[in-house]
Design an enzyme around this catalytic site. Sequence first.
Site, PDB file in Angstrom:
ATOM      1  N   ASP A 166       0.810  -1.222   0.000  1.00  0.00           N
ATOM      2  CA  ASP A 166       0.000   0.000   0.000  1.00  0.00           C
ATOM      3  C   ASP A 166       0.842   1.270   0.000  1.00  0.00           C
ATOM      4  O   ASP A 166       0.637   2.170   0.835  1.00  0.00           O
ATOM      5  CB  ASP A 166      -0.947   0.013   1.207  1.00  0.00           C
ATOM      6  CG  ASP A 166      -1.728  -1.276   1.371  1.00  0.00           C
ATOM      7  OD1 ASP A 166      -2.106  -1.857   0.348  1.00  0.00           O
ATOM      8  OD2 ASP A 166      -1.943  -1.706   2.512  1.00  0.00           O
ATOM      9  N   GLU A 171     -11.083   0.706  -3.653  1.00  0.00           N
ATOM     10  CA  GLU A 171     -10.495   1.104  -2.374  1.00  0.00           C
ATOM     11  C   GLU A 171      -9.252   1.944  -2.659  1.00  0.00           C
ATOM     12  O   GLU A 171      -8.956   2.285  -3.798  1.00  0.00           O
ATOM     13  CB  GLU A 171     -10.140  -0.148  -1.552  1.00  0.00           C
ATOM     14  CG  GLU A 171      -9.210  -1.106  -2.280  1.00  0.00           C
ATOM     15  CD  GLU A 171      -8.954  -2.404  -1.532  1.00  0.00           C
ATOM     16  OE1 GLU A 171      -9.154  -2.443  -0.305  1.00  0.00           O
ATOM     17  OE2 GLU A 171      -8.538  -3.384  -2.177  1.00  0.00           O
TER      18      GLU A 171
END
Length: 537
Positions: free
Chosen positions: A13, A192
């Site tokens: 991420d 997301e």
Amino acid sequence: MIRNPILPGFNPDPSICRVGDDYYIATSTFEWYPGVQIHHSRDLVNWTMVRRPLERQSQLDMRGNPDSCGVWAPCLSYADGRFWLVYTDVKRFDGNFKDAHNYIVTSPTIEGEWSEPVYVNSSGFDPSLFHDDDGRKWFLNMQWNHRTESFGGAPKSPAFDGILMQEWDPATKSLKGPIKNIFAGSPLGLVEGPHLFKRNGYYYLTTAEGGTGYDHAVTMARSRTIDGPYEMHPNKHLITSKDHPEAILQRAGHGQYVETPDGEAYHTHLCGRPMPPKRRCTLGRETSLQKCVWKEDGWLYLENGTTVPDVTVPGLASAVAVEKPMRSEYNFDGGVLPADFQWLRTPKPERIFSLTDRPGHLRLIARESIGSWFEQSLVARRQEHHSFRAETVVEFDPDTYQQVAGLTHYYNRHKFHAIGVTLHEKLGRCVTIFSCDGDYPNSRLSFPAGSGVALPAEGRVQLSMEVRDNDLQFFWQTEGKGAWQPIGPVLDAGVVSDEGGRGEHGSFTGAFTGVFAFDTSGRARTADFDWFNYDEL
């Protein structure tokens, strides 16, 4: 040249931020403490881990957090003379709920102390903060819909219910104004990881889609107004390997755009490097960086002309890669835990280890069982290579089989192998192996070496393991006496991976190697480790 992954081993991420000539990347740490890893570079090639800012109980307390919960998808930015870090602390994994709480901390410097957290919301995870050029700030996160069959091992698209945006007021430290759902995502679903940036009058939104497995992607959209409507990129996805199983970098998605001072464009993304034959990513989700170009249509594209990420990409003209040593030696002499190491969940490390009780040693204070979600004594570093050797020496004098201390290859309570010194009613002090080969949800142990091998009643014991791709072999020796002795069969190292056991989407952190001690009698037996070595093979 930039060689990917730039941050090998469990660094997912990636949120990238440039301040002048300095680049910073923040990555998720999940249940590992302290929270969030921040790496620094000045050339996009050589990166150094410089800070884990969430280091106090008031900032982060993950005791009780299930495996693969904790800190998800931080966003790092710089504005108003300070750094801003937005993060989620996820408290639940299985079932329909996530219980994801979002916070903001700030600091004038990366290396300094970070502020007390300000709570923002809990409507979903993967938050980000966008600083507009008019001075306003906007908070984004995906919205979680619990009303579908959305379970941890098999996420369903309807649970990912679009990207929410609301204005953040730094004066009152709170959200204000209407909440708007600005982007529903592409047909790939599972939207997301939102990140906004502005260029030539357009707001560009990059998101992660497809889940963090082999269908993962970076999806791109743009709008003239910040709250939309957003039009899709001509290719929908800026980066993805989902239709190219031959690509070396798989699971490509979830990243952020950055520009150099000269206007060169790059985009980070997470990726996985699966090992044959079962396509298990034994190093977890890693961070890579791709060179991009802007075309006349006002859209960003990979410089290679495809959506598939490259292993090597052009870097800055002045960049020269610094070769990393193949061996890392840790002697625990400095009184401070080496920066490569972390522990699990608890903000009270003094309860589980000490570097001052016996100077020159890492003393583990044995607490709950290996795999506990509350207070386990396990200190470890990331596995960064597909093949490696780890060694340590332990002084441990157990008086019951409930006391064990040793060396482990660890992912979570369902996926680990461990070699430890313990006590057996017939063998006396002995060395043995116990494993959990991905047994979900029961976490049943196996004992590949049976009751183990008898040891002298006292003295230091050296323990080691060699991982070669999917295979693991443990070794032991009494210090100063004889050679390394193998113990037990060759074990399945590949189960210590994202895909091991429960399978894709069942967990998504990474493999660690380190030392552990537990004492389920509750008497907190101590184990002393003099050194720890990690070698790339």
